[in-house]
Design an enzyme around this catalytic site. Structure first.
Site, mmCIF file in Angstrom:
data_model
loop_
_atom_site.group_PDB
_atom_site.id
_atom_site.type_symbol
_atom_site.label_atom_id
_atom_site.label_comp_id
_atom_site.label_asym_id
_atom_site.label_seq_id
_atom_site.Cartn_x
_atom_site.Cartn_y
_atom_site.Cartn_z
ATOM 1 N N PHE A 157 -42.111 80.921 -1.620
ATOM 2 C CA PHE A 157 -43.239 80.013 -1.388
ATOM 3 C C PHE A 157 -42.822 78.663 -0.817
ATOM 4 C CE2 PHE A 157 -41.969 78.357 -5.581
ATOM 5 C CZ PHE A 157 -42.110 76.988 -5.372
ATOM 6 N N LYS A 181 -43.289 90.052 5.014
ATOM 7 C CA LYS A 181 -44.120 89.964 3.798
ATOM 8 C C LYS A 181 -44.027 88.517 3.314
ATOM 9 C CE LYS A 181 -44.240 89.913 -0.312
ATOM 10 N NZ LYS A 181 -44.782 88.771 -1.092
ATOM 11 N N GLU A 184 -47.198 85.481 -1.487
ATOM 12 C CA GLU A 184 -48.643 85.537 -1.744
ATOM 13 C C GLU A 184 -49.186 84.178 -2.203
ATOM 14 O OE1 GLU A 184 -46.150 86.831 -3.364
ATOM 15 O OE2 GLU A 184 -46.636 87.540 -5.372
ATOM 16 N N SER A 234 -36.053 84.056 -5.827
ATOM 17 C CA SER A 234 -35.335 83.727 -7.062
ATOM 18 C C SER A 234 -34.170 84.706 -7.283
ATOM 19 C CB SER A 234 -36.302 83.776 -8.236
ATOM 20 O OG SER A 234 -36.903 85.051 -8.296
ATOM 21 N N CYS A 289 -34.273 75.192 -2.220
ATOM 22 C CA CYS A 289 -33.074 75.855 -2.745
ATOM 23 C C CYS A 289 -31.854 74.979 -2.535
ATOM 24 C CB CYS A 289 -32.878 77.204 -2.083
ATOM 25 S SG CYS A 289 -32.532 77.049 -0.344
ATOM 26 N N GLU A 390 -31.885 77.097 -13.022
ATOM 27 C CA GLU A 390 -32.693 76.471 -11.976
ATOM 28 C C GLU A 390 -34.039 76.022 -12.554
ATOM 29 O OE1 GLU A 390 -34.143 79.085 -8.777
ATOM 30 O OE2 GLU A 390 -33.551 77.515 -7.381
#
Ligand code: NAD
Length: 503
Positions: A157, A181, A184, A234, A289, A390
């Site tokens: 995201f 993909k 979402e 992740s 990240c 994280e």
């Protein structure tokens, strides 16, 4: 995004075989502006038959796309660059509206997205093979690069514009076809990007977009029609993707989570170090990240740094990233906000000192947004979970150590190895640091050392599973397979003699 849906808002489509296509899956999710809580659109949870249609279109397009000359493919990328450039403000506003980062940050993301396309236009040079004459008498050997086939990318995201473009331009430049993909949580920016792609008159099926979640991802991992998979997200999901896709015999690169350290030496230029730490720790509300998450101060750097760092942190303005003067936007969702607050509570209960508390942001914040203000946990010890896991939010943990060696030990004990920075004016410290840290991307007096498109995004350890990284020279390696031809010709009268028998 929320599980409840709002029927009055637009339901977005997939893009399959050159057509905007409604998904057939019955489930939908709301896509929400995290700054206000407003529902922006609905995203379909596509089914396996939607994925099958996209893969079939991508497979059908392969022979035609492969026949297009490499120069013509590069020219399509020049057009793509111009199309994105013309809509860059629209793309940036979409990034801010669906993901939350400030508009200044979103513009920088879109610039990086475009830079990826620019790097991919070099394909007539970068895709060249190698040749050598006379490996035996009158025998020549050459390696050519050919496309891998149908390539898919599954993305997170936090970079709705850029991360899909770590893959798409390089894949199609090399003659592959592609299935994306998107996350979402942020599917809207790629609707604009695919609208630009739609205008390029590519053969139908060269690029495809399938919205959805876990079902689509699992379908991609197992699909016999897909040859290569790129994943960014992740660490736990990266591992699942890597193992399952490899088991199915696919080429795979899986970029996972991170826990990035920023070392401040006593001789650092203090105000510049503070700027770097703030930009890295709190930019995009810590949802990068490459975000610095742990500040490791060495010796007296701690006491010199902390007052200035605290003051600069408290000055940051939190709010809707579309508004002028906002430094830190919302985090992506209310679930993320609650998770980050829990992490701060956990740090305190583990014994950290709450030097700046952002759990309840002050001032008037718009609507029903998901805000956490910048937070600093001081007196953190390396064994605390806030130092190891994280958090992915605007939270800096500060660990103080006595020497550079101890700082390197803290860094190398992490299971992650994405990014690290050092702030110092000492070349000797930098030399030792860059040589010894087990981390793949290093910043020297730079807070976010994300490599430009022409270099690989070279994370290590649990931050990356695979051999070939995203973008840079690795992209052409990943998106091509090598074929080696050994040949001789007899009609010249020179091709006699046994191969392998040197004269
Ligand atoms: P995520 O792992 O939740 O989601 C990533 C993608 O995987 C999404 O498309 C999602 O639909 C899918 N997914 C989620 N759970 C799944 C499951 N159980 N099975 C199959 N598919 C699943 O990640 P996110 O929250 O969207 O993104 C944030 C994470 O991404 C952070 O950990 C961040 O460090 C990481 N990230 C890493 C890099 C890098 O270069 N290493 C870059 C950007 C983000």
């Amino acid at each position: 995004m929320s599980a409840a849906t709002t029927p009055s808002v637009r339901l977005i489509d997939n893009y399959v075989g050159g057509q905007w296509t409604p998904a057939s899956g019955p489930d939908e999710l709301d896509v929400t502006n995290p700054a206000t809580g407003e529902v922006l659109a609905r995203v379909p949870m596509s089914s396996s038959s939607d994925l099958d249609a996209a893969v079939a279109a991508a497979r059908a397009a392969l022979p035609e796309w492969r026949k297009v000359s490499v120069i013509a493919r590069a020219r399509k990328l020049f057009e793509l660059r111009e199309g994105l450039e013309a809509r860059k403000e629209e793309l940036a506003r979409s990034v801010t509206t669906e993901m939350g980062k400030t508009i200044v940050d979103a513009r920088a993301e879109v610039a990086r997205m475009i830079e990826m396309v620019e790097a991919a236009t070099a394909v007539p040079t970068t895709m060249q093979g190698r040749i050598i004459e006379d490996v035996s008498t009158n025998v020549d050997a050459e390696t050519v690069r050919q496309p891998v086939g149908v390539c898919a990318a599954i993305v997170p995201f936090n970079f709705p514009a850029m991360v899909p473009f770590w893959f798409l331009p390089f894949a199609i430049a090399c003659g592959n076809t592609f299935v994306l993909k998107p996350s979402e949580q942020v599917p809207l920016t790629q609707q604009i990007a695919f609208d630009v792609l739609d205008g390029l008159d590519l053969p139908a099926g060269v690029v495809n977009l399938v919205n959805g979640g876990r079902e689509v991802v699992e379908g991609i991992l197992d699909h016999p029609g897909i040859d290569a998979i790129s994943f960014v997200g992740s660490a736990p999901v990266a591992r699942i993707v890597y193992e399952r896709a490899a088991k199915a015999g696919k080429r795979v690169q899986a970029l996972g989570g991170a826990k990035n350290h920023m070392v401040v030496m006593p001789d650092a230029v203090l105000d510049k170090a503070v700027d770097g730490l703030i930009a890295s720790g709190f930019g995009a509300a810590g949802q990068r990240c490459m975000a610095g998450s742990v500040v490791v101060t060495v010796g007296e750097a701690h006491d010199k740094l902390m007052p200035a760092l605290r003051e600069a942190t408290e000055r940051l303005r939190v709010g809707d990233g579309l508004q002028d003067g906002i430094d830190v936007g919302p985090v992506v969702s209310s679930a993320a906000r609650d998770r980050i607050r829990d992490w701060i509570d956990r740090g305190v209960s583990e014994g950290a000192t709450l030097a700046v508390d952002g759990r309840e942001p002050e001032g008037e914040l718009p609507g029903d947004g998901s805000y956490v203000a910048p937070t600093i946990l001081d007196d953190v010890r390396p064994e605390m979970t806030v130092a190891q896991e994280e958090i992915f939010g605007p939270v800096l943990s500060v660990i103080n150590v006595g020497t550079l060696d101890e700082a390197i030990e803290v860094i190398n004990s992490s299971r992650f190895g994405n990014g690290v920075s050092i702030f110092t004016e000492s070349g000797a410290s930098v030399r030792r640091f860059r040589h010894e840290v087990e981390v793949g991307m290093i910043g020297v007096n730079i807070g976010v050392a994300a490599p430009v498109a022409f270099f690989p995004f070279s994370g290590w350890k649990d931050s990356f599973l695979g051999d070939l990284h995203a973008h840079g020279p690795d992209a052409v390696e990943f998106y091509t397979r090598k074929k080696t031809v050994t040949s001789r010709w007899f009609s010249s009268g020179q091709g006699s003699g046994a191969y392998f028998v040197e004269k």
